[in-house]
Design an enzyme around this catalytic site. Structure first.
Site, PDB file in Angstrom:
ATOM      1  N   ASP A  25       0.877  -1.226   0.049  1.00 18.96           N
ATOM      2  CA  ASP A  25       0.140   0.066   0.199  1.00 18.96           C
ATOM      3  C   ASP A  25       0.910   1.335   0.104  1.00 18.96           C
ATOM      4  O   ASP A  25       1.838   1.089   0.851  1.00 18.96           O
ATOM      5  CB  ASP A  25      -0.966   0.133   1.161  1.00 18.96           C
ATOM      6  CG  ASP A  25      -0.128   0.196   2.609  1.00 18.96           C
ATOM      7  OD1 ASP A  25      -0.215   1.152   3.161  1.00 18.96           O
ATOM      8  OD2 ASP A  25      -0.026  -0.875   3.215  1.00 18.96           O
ATOM      9  N   ASP A  78     -10.502   3.467   4.669  1.00 13.88           N
ATOM     10  CA  ASP A  78      -9.615   3.393   5.859  1.00 13.88           C
ATOM     11  C   ASP A  78     -10.039   4.181   6.973  1.00 13.88           C
ATOM     12  O   ASP A  78     -10.201   5.455   7.092  1.00 13.88           O
ATOM     13  CB  ASP A  78      -8.235   3.995   5.207  1.00 13.88           C
ATOM     14  CG  ASP A  78      -7.166   3.852   6.332  1.00 13.88           C
ATOM     15  OD1 ASP A  78      -7.383   3.798   7.604  1.00 13.88           O
ATOM     16  OD2 ASP A  78      -5.697   3.985   5.782  1.00 13.88           O
ATOM     17  N   GLU A  91      -9.269   4.295  11.271  1.00  6.28           N
ATOM     18  CA  GLU A  91      -8.354   4.155  12.008  1.00  6.28           C
ATOM     19  C   GLU A  91      -8.072   5.268  13.085  1.00  6.28           C
ATOM     20  O   GLU A  91      -8.753   6.194  12.991  1.00  6.28           O
ATOM     21  CB  GLU A  91      -6.913   3.756  11.371  1.00  6.28           C
ATOM     22  CG  GLU A  91      -6.403   5.114  10.596  1.00  6.28           C
ATOM     23  CD  GLU A  91      -5.116   4.677   9.881  1.00  6.28           C
ATOM     24  OE1 GLU A  91      -4.104   4.629  10.385  1.00  6.28           O
ATOM     25  OE2 GLU A  91      -5.073   4.168   8.914  1.00  6.28           O
TER      26      GLU A  91
END
Length: 334
Positions: free
Chosen positions: A29, A118, A120
Site C-alpha cells: 500500500d 480506511d 483508524e
C-alpha cells in the site's frame, strides 16, 4: 427473496481459516508520502497487488495518485484505491462521493480491486483536538461507516473493503457486527494477524508491516492468486423476488445487484390451480404458460413483470411457478 448468480461464483472473501502473511499473496500500500515507485521492482519482488491512497476527508487528493495507480497497472499488478476517513469533517455519504469522484470509482477491467475505506486511530489529535474516535460516539461512528459503505455499494455494485485495526474497531464502533459483507483489511504489524474484530470471522487482506522489502506498507491477501483475481472480477449478480398480490395477480421483480450489466435474462412461468394467464405486458403467454425476456439489465436497475390470471374456481389454492435462471419461485394465493 432468492438470489441467482448468472455466472460461476468464486467467493474471494469467503475462504476458511486465517493464513499468515507468508502463506498469502504479497502486495503493498502506498500514498503520496511513498514518493516515486519502481513498480517493476515491486512485481519482480513478488508483489501482486497495490492499494493506492486516492483521497482523505473531503478536500485532499493524493497528487501522485494517477502515476501510482497507473504504474501499478502497467506493471501487471491488481490495484485498488483507498480513502482515509476523517469522520468529524463531513458525513460518510459526502466523503464516499468525494472518493468516487477522485479515483475511488470501481471499473470492471479485471485488474481493479474494490475501493477501501480506511478507518483508524485519529493521527491529528494535536491539530483537530479530537480523540482517537474523532469525537464520535460508537453509535455515530457506525452510522458514519454505514453511510459511506451504502453509498459506495450503490454507486459501484461492490462492497467497499474496510481497513481497520481490532483495537480501534472495538473502541470506536463498540465492536459492531454490522458490516459482515465488507471484506476486512486488517492492520496489525507483527508476525501473526491475531484476533479479529467481532464483525469478521476471517480477514481478506492483512497489513503486517509499515515497511519491508517492497515499496510502502507490506501486505498479504488471504488466499490464492486466482481468488485475488476473482475479487477484482466478480460474477454478475441478479436478485429475484415475487409475490401473489391477489388470486388473479402475480408480481415478479428482477434486480441487477451486481457490478456488471446482465444480458438475455429469461423469465418463464406457469399458472396452477385451474387458472390461465390472460394478461402479461411485454411477455408472450398462452394458456397456463408465460415467457418473458430481458435483453439487457444495467447495473442497479430492475424490471417488474405483472401477470394476470383467470381462475376457473372461486375458492382453493392457486398460484404460479416462476423460473429465472437457476431460481425457482412458487407464488401462492387462496
Amino acid at each position: 427473496m432468492k438470489r441467482v448468480w448468472l455466472s460461476a461464483v468464486i467467493l474471494a472473501a469467503g475462504m476458511t481459516g486465517v493464513a499468515e502473511a507468508a502463506d498469502g499473496v504479497p502486495g503493498v500500500d502506498v500514498s503520496n508520502w511513498t514518493g516515486d515507485i519502481d513498480w517493476e521492482s515491486v512485481a519482480l519482488g513478488g508483489g501482486k497487488f497495490a492499494f493506492v491512497q486516492a483521497t482523505e476527508g473531503g478536500d485532499y487528493r493524493n497528487p501522485r495518485f494517477g502515476t501510482q495507480f497507473g504504474g501499478a497497472a502497467e506493471a501487471g499488478l491488481f490495484r485498488g484505491a483507498y480513502h482515509f476517513a476523517q469522520p468529524h469533517e463531513s458525513d460518510g455519504r459526502t466523503q464516499a462521493d468525494y472518493f468516487l469522484q477522485n479515483g475511488g470509482d470501481w471499473i470492471g477491467d479485471g485488474q481493479t480491486l474494490p475501493g477501501v475505506l480506511d478507518v483508524e486511530d485519529n493521527p491529528y489529535k494535536d491539530k483537530n483536538g479530537k480523540n482517537s474516535c474523532y469525537g464520535l460516539s460508537t453509535k455515530d461512528m457506525v452510522t458514519w461507516i454505514e453511510d459511506f459503505t451504502v453509498r459506495y455499494r450503490r454507486a459501484t455494485g461492490r462492497h467497499v473493503i474496510i481497513y481497520t485495526s481490532t483495537s480501534w474497531w472495538r473502541t470506536c464502533t463498540g465492536n459492531s457486527a454490522a458490516f459482515r459483507s465488507n471484506p476486512l483489511w486488517l492492520a496489525r504489524w507483527g508476525s501473526e494477524p491475531g484476533s479479529l474484530p467481532k464483525n469478521w470471522k476471517r480477514h481478506t487482506f492483512w497489513q503486517s508491516a509499515e515497511k519491508g522489502t517492497l515499496a510502502g506498507g507490506q501486505n498479504a491477501f488471504n488466499g490464492s492468486e486466482s481468488q485475488l483475481k476473482a475479487l477484482a472480477n466478480p460474477p454478475a449478480e441478479v436478485m429475484v423476488s415475487g409475490e401473489a398480490t391477489s388470486r388473479t395477480s402475480y408480481r415478479v421483480v428482477v434486480t441487477n445487484t451486481g457490478p456488471h450489466p446482465v444480458k438475455d435474462i429469461k423469465v418463464s412461468g406457469r399458472a396452477f390451480g385451474g387458472q390461465r394467464v390472460v394478461e402479461a405486458p411485454a411477455c408472450k403467454f398462452s394458456g397456463t404458460a408465460v415467457s418473458c425476456r430481458i435483453k439487457e439489465l444495467p447495473r442497479a436497475k430492475k424490471v417488474m413483470f405483472v401477470f394476470t390470471t383467470q381462475p376457473r374456481k372461486p375458492k382453493g389454492t392457486v398460484g404460479m411457478n416462476v423460473t429465472v435462471g437457476s431460481v425457482k419461485l412458487t407464488l401462492k394465493a387462496r
